[in-house]
Write a protein that holds these residues in place. Structure first.
Motif, PDB file in Angstrom:
ATOM      1  N   THR A   1      -1.620  44.567  15.255  1.00 32.12           N
ATOM      2  CA  THR A   1      -0.176  44.789  15.159  1.00 32.12           C
ATOM      3  C   THR A   1       0.603  44.143  16.296  1.00 32.12           C
ATOM      4  OG1 THR A   1      -0.461  46.896  16.338  1.00 32.12           O
ATOM      5  CG2 THR A   1      -0.466  46.977  13.941  1.00 32.12           C
ATOM      6  N   ILE A   2      -0.083  43.563  17.282  1.00 33.45           N
ATOM      7  CA  ILE A   2       0.598  43.014  18.461  1.00 33.45           C
ATOM      8  C   ILE A   2       0.736  41.505  18.307  1.00 33.45           C
ATOM      9  CG2 ILE A   2       0.478  42.736  20.964  1.00 33.45           C
ATOM     10  CD1 ILE A   2      -1.091  45.342  21.054  1.00 33.45           C
ATOM     11  N   GLY A   3       1.960  41.049  18.251  1.00 32.41           N
ATOM     12  CA  GLY A   3       2.240  39.631  18.122  1.00 32.41           C
ATOM     13  C   GLY A   3       2.546  38.989  19.455  1.00 32.41           C
ATOM     14  N   TYR A   4       3.016  37.762  19.394  1.00 32.95           N
ATOM     15  CA  TYR A   4       3.292  36.993  20.615  1.00 32.95           C
ATOM     16  C   TYR A   4       4.346  37.668  21.478  1.00 32.95           C
ATOM     17  CZ  TYR A   4       5.717  33.401  23.340  1.00 32.95           C
ATOM     18  OH  TYR A   4       6.349  32.713  24.341  1.00 32.95           O
ATOM     19  N   PHE A   5       5.462  38.060  20.886  1.00 35.36           N
ATOM     20  CA  PHE A   5       6.552  38.648  21.663  1.00 35.36           C
ATOM     21  C   PHE A   5       6.134  39.974  22.286  1.00 35.36           C
ATOM     22  CE2 PHE A   5      10.729  40.799  22.098  1.00 35.36           C
ATOM     23  CZ  PHE A   5      11.343  39.867  22.926  1.00 35.36           C
ATOM     24  N   ASN A   6       5.395  40.812  21.514  1.00 35.75           N
ATOM     25  CA  ASN A   6       4.895  42.072  22.076  1.00 35.75           C
ATOM     26  C   ASN A   6       3.929  41.824  23.224  1.00 35.75           C
ATOM     27  OD1 ASN A   6       4.816  43.194  18.703  1.00 35.75           O
ATOM     28  ND2 ASN A   6       6.288  43.864  20.228  1.00 35.75           N
TER      29      ASN A   6
ATOM     30  N   TYR B   1      -9.022  34.673  32.002  1.00 36.61           N
ATOM     31  CA  TYR B   1      -9.100  35.804  31.090  1.00 36.61           C
ATOM     32  C   TYR B   1      -8.762  35.379  29.660  1.00 36.61           C
ATOM     33  CZ  TYR B   1      -9.733  39.499  34.586  1.00 36.61           C
ATOM     34  OH  TYR B   1     -10.244  40.322  35.550  1.00 36.61           O
ATOM     35  N   ALA B   2      -7.862  34.387  29.515  1.00 35.10           N
ATOM     36  CA  ALA B   2      -7.483  33.920  28.175  1.00 35.10           C
ATOM     37  C   ALA B   2      -8.682  33.332  27.446  1.00 35.10           C
ATOM     38  CB  ALA B   2      -6.354  32.894  28.273  1.00 35.10           C
ATOM     39  N   GLU B   3      -9.543  32.589  28.171  1.00 33.29           N
ATOM     40  CA  GLU B   3     -10.742  32.056  27.525  1.00 33.29           C
ATOM     41  C   GLU B   3     -11.642  33.175  27.052  1.00 33.29           C
ATOM     42  OE1 GLU B   3     -14.839  29.717  28.717  1.00 33.29           O
ATOM     43  OE2 GLU B   3     -12.957  28.940  29.519  1.00 33.29           O
ATOM     44  N   LEU B   4     -11.843  34.187  27.894  1.00 36.58           N
ATOM     45  CA  LEU B   4     -12.709  35.301  27.512  1.00 36.58           C
ATOM     46  C   LEU B   4     -12.090  36.106  26.368  1.00 36.58           C
ATOM     47  CD1 LEU B   4     -13.732  36.465  31.086  1.00 36.58           C
ATOM     48  CD2 LEU B   4     -15.250  35.446  29.396  1.00 36.58           C
ATOM     49  N   GLY B   5     -10.763  36.283  26.408  1.00 39.90           N
ATOM     50  CA  GLY B   5     -10.104  37.062  25.368  1.00 39.90           C
ATOM     51  C   GLY B   5     -10.114  36.388  24.011  1.00 39.90           C
ATOM     52  N   THR B   6     -10.043  35.045  23.987  1.00 38.52           N
ATOM     53  CA  THR B   6     -10.079  34.333  22.708  1.00 38.52           C
ATOM     54  C   THR B   6     -11.501  34.193  22.180  1.00 38.52           C
ATOM     55  OG1 THR B   6     -10.096  32.230  23.932  1.00 38.52           O
ATOM     56  CG2 THR B   6      -7.967  33.039  23.142  1.00 38.52           C
ATOM     57  N   ALA B   7     -12.482  34.054  23.072  1.00 35.55           N
ATOM     58  CA  ALA B   7     -13.877  33.940  22.636  1.00 35.55           C
ATOM     59  C   ALA B   7     -14.460  35.296  22.250  1.00 35.55           C
ATOM     60  CB  ALA B   7     -14.723  33.309  23.744  1.00 35.55           C
ATOM     61  N   LEU B   8     -14.040  36.350  22.969  1.00 39.38           N
ATOM     62  CA  LEU B   8     -14.549  37.709  22.717  1.00 39.38           C
ATOM     63  C   LEU B   8     -13.359  38.654  22.589  1.00 39.38           C
ATOM     64  CD1 LEU B   8     -17.270  37.617  25.525  1.00 39.38           C
ATOM     65  CD2 LEU B   8     -17.662  37.274  23.081  1.00 39.38           C
ATOM     66  N   PRO B   9     -12.663  38.628  21.461  1.00 36.73           N
ATOM     67  CA  PRO B   9     -11.444  39.436  21.306  1.00 36.73           C
ATOM     68  C   PRO B   9     -11.745  40.906  21.018  1.00 36.73           C
ATOM     69  CG  PRO B   9     -11.848  38.199  19.301  1.00 36.73           C
ATOM     70  CD  PRO B   9     -12.921  37.798  20.271  1.00 36.73           C
TER      71      PRO B   9
ATOM     72  N   GLU C   1      -6.398  43.972  19.033  1.00 34.53           N
ATOM     73  CA  GLU C   1      -5.223  44.313  18.225  1.00 34.53           C
ATOM     74  C   GLU C   1      -4.183  43.203  18.182  1.00 34.53           C
ATOM     75  OE1 GLU C   1      -4.200  48.710  19.116  1.00 34.53           O
ATOM     76  OE2 GLU C   1      -5.518  48.056  20.737  1.00 34.53           O
ATOM     77  N   ILE C   2      -4.513  42.026  18.738  1.00 35.72           N
ATOM     78  CA  ILE C   2      -3.563  40.920  18.781  1.00 35.72           C
ATOM     79  C   ILE C   2      -3.698  40.055  17.537  1.00 35.72           C
ATOM     80  CG2 ILE C   2      -2.913  38.822  20.037  1.00 35.72           C
ATOM     81  CD1 ILE C   2      -3.713  40.206  22.592  1.00 35.72           C
ATOM     82  N   LYS C   3      -2.583  39.750  16.924  1.00 33.09           N
ATOM     83  CA  LYS C   3      -2.595  38.852  15.770  1.00 33.09           C
ATOM     84  C   LYS C   3      -2.928  37.430  16.246  1.00 33.09           C
ATOM     85  CE  LYS C   3       1.227  41.450  13.655  1.00 33.09           C
ATOM     86  NZ  LYS C   3       2.639  41.363  13.214  1.00 33.09           N
ATOM     87  N   ASN C   4      -3.822  36.787  15.516  1.00 37.74           N
ATOM     88  CA  ASN C   4      -4.210  35.411  15.809  1.00 37.74           C
ATOM     89  C   ASN C   4      -4.479  35.225  17.315  1.00 37.74           C
ATOM     90  OD1 ASN C   4      -4.759  32.701  15.605  1.00 37.74           O
ATOM     91  ND2 ASN C   4      -2.650  32.083  15.159  1.00 37.74           N
ATOM     92  N   PRO C   5      -5.476  35.938  17.875  1.00 36.90           N
ATOM     93  CA  PRO C   5      -5.706  35.903  19.331  1.00 36.90           C
ATOM     94  C   PRO C   5      -5.996  34.513  19.874  1.00 36.90           C
ATOM     95  CG  PRO C   5      -7.569  36.905  18.191  1.00 36.90           C
ATOM     96  CD  PRO C   5      -6.479  36.759  17.174  1.00 36.90           C
ATOM     97  N   SER C   6      -6.648  33.646  19.101  1.00 32.00           N
ATOM     98  CA  SER C   6      -6.977  32.311  19.608  1.00 32.00           C
ATOM     99  C   SER C   6      -5.724  31.518  19.951  1.00 32.00           C
ATOM    100  CB  SER C   6      -7.814  31.549  18.581  1.00 32.00           C
ATOM    101  OG  SER C   6      -7.100  31.407  17.370  1.00 32.00           O
TER     102      SER C   6
END
Length: 506
Positions: free
Chosen positions: A25-30, A80-88, A243-248
């Motif tokens: 439910t969490i998008g870019y702006f959120n 952290y962005a690399e880890l969050g996109t590889a392991l969301p 919970e992030i939409k399209n985390p990559s």
């Protein structure tokens, strides 16, 4: 649903893997709102004096340190962005450390975090109560009982909100982030206007920015501690990666938007302070933004204390949201009681995790002296950041084929490990205190819990019965469930059963 040959409607078989799970439910702006809301708290309004004080009132050095602190925070966020996109997954650093370095370091992290993060939330709640009630008492001190009662009320209101609806929590975060950024904009734009139309003595502070005494290495290091503390919270996005939409796409984009924005605002606000106040006045002021408002907008100076309360409230909401996800991730891995990993059957939120973290924060509010103890755990924050960046390096070499939608320049991770190591050792070496030893012993003491309950899977039957009753009371279910054949309803989880690895979970 589908029709059979005889025209009767038949129910399709539910996939066993279709179950309760956190919703995206969490998008870019959120996401931008959560990062900015986590970083911008009371510090930039109340006391941005540490950097200037340890810079020996050298304006040029202080502004350089504010900029460098923002760059370091951005570097850490990109790792952290690399880890969050590889392991969301939920849990932030905890999940990444567990994947790369193993279960014991991850347990030490969550053991320490369950002490320091609720204490930080308790401190924020008390500070909010202070600023929210002070206008009603004028120069008189606010009664401690009133502050504690209001702090407890705020904690539980936000805990219930986050436990009931992720969308509502995200909306609250967005609104309060916008309000605090409007307040920062008033200070920043007001400073720019005064600087353009300013007096010669105001302009001289910037023309001769480096003319004052230059601090030595230890003083610059202390100034960096103050600056990096003001940027604390840049790591919050990874706690909600699941919970992030399209985390990559959204995780790297969010990071590259929020951190530069905060850095620019911090610089502009500090320039505004220096335009109106002298460095000595800033260092001696208890609340710099209030002093600034008394000089620039005395008719509506009350806006600034209100803005401080709003800023603290937004930061507290973000911190409670992320702490709930940390508890949830720890329970999923078997490092916390299984009930905490369950989701509410009506709104699919980790309600037990939010209740658990709110209870711990409430305990810290009652005897306020406990909050002071957490000051000596400051080094543990950078220890865990260093371990997380080291996890990125380990995973690069151990799992080279892991899908990585975003990859940071690897030397950045090595630089972050080096910076973290320095920030862990510096306070211990330069100002050694016995409290640091106690903090370190407390961290390692978590192994006394880990060995019997996690490693050797010690289990008590009465815990299962308590879990069943609480599960029914709270109306929560595990993340994955199977429909009950007899009733076609969700089957409640039996805590005495075994997980997918065939092992009991603590």
């Amino acid at each position: 649903m589908r029709k059979g040959r005889n025209g009767h409607v038949k129910e399709e078989k539910r996939n066993e893997n279709d179950g309760m799970q956190l919703k995206k439910t969490i998008g870019y702006f959120n996401g931008v709102s959560f990062i900015i809301g986590s970083i911008v708290g009371a510090g930039i309004f109340v006391s941005p004096t540490g950097v200037l004080q340890y810079s020996l009132l050298n304006v040029g050095v202080a502004l350089c340190i504010w900029t460098a602190s923002g760059v370091i925070s951005l570097m850490g966020s990109l790792c952290y962005a690399e880890l969050g996109t590889a392991l969301p997954f939920s849990g932030g650093e905890y999940s990444h450390i567990k994947r790369a370095l193993g279960s014991p370091p991850a347990f030490i992290f969550i053991w320490t975090a369950m002490f320091t993060k609720p204490a930080s939330n308790a401190a924020r709640a008390l500070l909010f109560a202070e600023y929210a009630t002070q206008p009603f008492y004028g120069a008189c001190p606010v009664p401690e009982l009133l502050k504690k009662c209001l702090a407890l009320a705020v904690l539980w209101c936000l805990g219930i909100l986050n436990g009931r609806s992720v969308k509502m929590a995200a909306c609250v975060q967005t609104v309060f982030t916008l309000l605090k950024m409007v307040a920062l904009s008033v200070i920043a734009i007001g400073g720019i206007v005064l600087l353009v139309r300013g007096r010669k003595e105001n302009l001289a502070r910037f023309e001769n920015a480096f003319s004052s005494e230059v601090p030595d290495v230890s003083q610059i290091a202390e100034a960096f501690f103050q600056g990096l503390y003001a940027y604390g919270g840049w790591w919050s996005l990874n706690y909600m990666a699941e919970e992030i939409k399209n985390p990559s796409r959204n995780i790297p984009l969010t990071v590259m938007t929020a951190l530069p924005a905060v850095t620019v605002f911090y610089l502009m606000v500090n320039i505004s302070y220096l335009t109106v106040l002298t460095p000595k006045e800033i260092v001696s002021s208890v609340a710099v933004a209030v002093t600034w408002a008394d000089r620039v907008i005395p008719a509506v100076a009350w806006i600034i204390p209100l803005s401080v309360a709003v800023s603290i409230f937004g930061a507290l909401n973000s911190s409670m949201f992320t702490l709930g996800r940390l508890s949830y991730a720890g329970s999923q891995s078997g490092h916390l009681p299984v009930l905490i990993s369950m989701l509410n059957v009506h709104c699919c939120t980790p309600a037990p995790a939010m209740i658990f973290s709110t209870i711990i924060a409430s305990i810290f509010i009652i005897p306020s002296d406990l909050i002071a103890l957490t000051n000596y755990f400051g080094f543990s924050v950078w220890l865990m950041i260093g371990l997380t960046c080291a996890s990125l390096i380990v995973l690069r070499y151990r799992e080279p084929n892991l899908h990585r939608p975003y990859k940071v320049f690897l030397p950045v991770a090595f630089v972050m490990v080096a910076i973290s190591l320095f920030l862990v050792l510096a306070p211990i070496i330069w100002s050694p205190k016995v409290q640091y030893i106690y903090a370190f012993i407390f961290m390692l003491g978590g192994l006394l819990i880990y060995l019997p309950f996690v490693h050797f899977k010690l289990y008590f039957g009465f815990v299962g019965k308590i879990t069943c009753y609480l599960q029914l009371l709270l109306e929560v279910s595990p993340k994955i469930f199977k429909p009950c054949a007899a009733t076609s309803q969700r089957k409640f989880f039996d805590p005495g059963s075994r997980n997918h690895e065939g092992k009991h979970r603590f």
